[in-house]
Design a protein around this motif. Structure first.
Motif, PDB file in Angstrom:
ATOM      1  N   ASP A  32    -124.470  10.618  -9.169  1.00  0.00           N
ATOM      2  CA  ASP A  32    -125.671   9.994  -8.810  1.00  0.00           C
ATOM      3  C   ASP A  32    -125.934   8.669  -9.460  1.00  0.00           C
ATOM      4  O   ASP A  32    -126.303   8.526 -10.186  1.00  0.00           O
ATOM      5  N   ILE A  33    -125.442   7.647  -8.521  1.00  0.00           N
ATOM      6  CA  ILE A  33    -125.319   6.349  -8.718  1.00  0.00           C
ATOM      7  C   ILE A  33    -126.811   5.885  -9.286  1.00  0.00           C
ATOM      8  O   ILE A  33    -127.013   5.233 -10.097  1.00  0.00           O
ATOM      9  N   ASP A  34    -127.807   6.365  -8.554  1.00  0.00           N
ATOM     10  CA  ASP A  34    -129.279   5.805  -8.602  1.00  0.00           C
ATOM     11  C   ASP A  34    -129.622   6.148  -9.992  1.00  0.00           C
ATOM     12  O   ASP A  34    -130.337   5.600 -10.591  1.00  0.00           O
ATOM     13  N   LEU A  37    -128.063   4.067 -12.597  1.00  0.00           N
ATOM     14  CA  LEU A  37    -128.551   2.674 -12.707  1.00  0.00           C
ATOM     15  C   LEU A  37    -130.005   2.877 -13.248  1.00  0.00           C
ATOM     16  O   LEU A  37    -130.502   1.900 -13.896  1.00  0.00           O
ATOM     17  N   ALA A  38    -130.801   3.871 -12.978  1.00  0.00           N
ATOM     18  CA  ALA A  38    -132.106   3.734 -13.482  1.00  0.00           C
ATOM     19  C   ALA A  38    -132.226   4.192 -14.912  1.00  0.00           C
ATOM     20  O   ALA A  38    -133.490   4.110 -15.603  1.00  0.00           O
ATOM     21  N   ASN A  39    -131.193   4.840 -15.796  1.00  0.00           N
ATOM     22  CA  ASN A  39    -131.148   5.159 -16.911  1.00  0.00           C
ATOM     23  C   ASN A  39    -130.487   4.147 -17.898  1.00  0.00           C
ATOM     24  O   ASN A  39    -129.277   4.231 -17.851  1.00  0.00           O
ATOM     25  N   GLY A  40    -131.139   3.332 -18.541  1.00  0.00           N
ATOM     26  CA  GLY A  40    -130.445   2.281 -19.247  1.00  0.00           C
ATOM     27  C   GLY A  40    -129.471   2.862 -20.380  1.00  0.00           C
ATOM     28  O   GLY A  40    -128.509   2.230 -20.375  1.00  0.00           O
ATOM     29  N   THR A  44    -125.502   1.750 -19.892  1.00  0.00           N
ATOM     30  CA  THR A  44    -125.050   1.061 -21.178  1.00  0.00           C
ATOM     31  C   THR A  44    -123.774   1.559 -21.837  1.00  0.00           C
ATOM     32  O   THR A  44    -122.856   0.957 -22.216  1.00  0.00           O
ATOM     33  N   ASN A  45    -123.884   2.934 -21.565  1.00  0.00           N
ATOM     34  CA  ASN A  45    -122.671   3.754 -22.297  1.00  0.00           C
ATOM     35  C   ASN A  45    -121.337   3.586 -21.318  1.00  0.00           C
ATOM     36  O   ASN A  45    -120.158   3.376 -21.770  1.00  0.00           O
ATOM     37  N   TYR A  46    -121.622   3.348 -20.056  1.00  0.00           N
ATOM     38  CA  TYR A  46    -120.399   3.187 -19.012  1.00  0.00           C
ATOM     39  C   TYR A  46    -120.171   1.440 -19.448  1.00  0.00           C
ATOM     40  O   TYR A  46    -118.863   1.325 -19.353  1.00  0.00           O
TER      41      TYR A  46
END
Length: 128
Positions: A32-34, A37-40, A44-46
């Motif tokens: 789930d890319i969305d 992207l919605a979870n900072g 940030t971990n990626y």
């Protein structure tokens, strides 16, 4: 706004990475890319994984392995879902995480040789 250097394919590869002969694996296409992207914190971990500043998940490790080839080939081994996810990630980073975008660009496209390949991609998508 900086030109689109394809390193962001990297983050999309979070959704779809693993080099294969003809195409990248679709093993991660349902990530789930969305949500990422919605979870900072998760994003940030990626980014830390890609920058070699933190641990990597299985998806992150595969993404890091696939990124150089994806940059070199212009994502020619990506399926349509992977290409769409790549565009979404690129736009998000350029708009919302500019310093991360800049850092990833410097690491994965230091000469700026790939970003020209993707400028038109983003430009066309923005007009659509």
């Amino acid at each position: 706004m900086r030109s689109a250097s394809f390193f962001l394919l990297v983050l999309v590869a979070v959704a779809a990475t693993w080099a294969a002969e003809e195409k990248y694996t679709n093993k991660f296409d349902n990530v789930d890319i969305d949500r990422i992207l919605a979870n900072g914190r998760i994003l940030t971990n990626y980014i830390r994984c890609l920058m070699e500043e933190g641990p990597c998940t299985q998806e992150g490790r595969e993404l890091k392995k696939t990124l150089p080839d994806a940059l070199k080939t212009g994502c020619s081994k990506c399926n349509e879902k992977q290409k769409q996810a790549t565009e979404k990630v690129i736009r998000h980073l350029m708009t919302n995480r500019k310093s991360d975008w800049d850092n990833l660009s410097k690491k994965y496209d230091p000469q700026g040789e790939y970003k020209k390949n993707y400028e038109s991609l983003l430009s066309k998508a923005a007009k659509a």
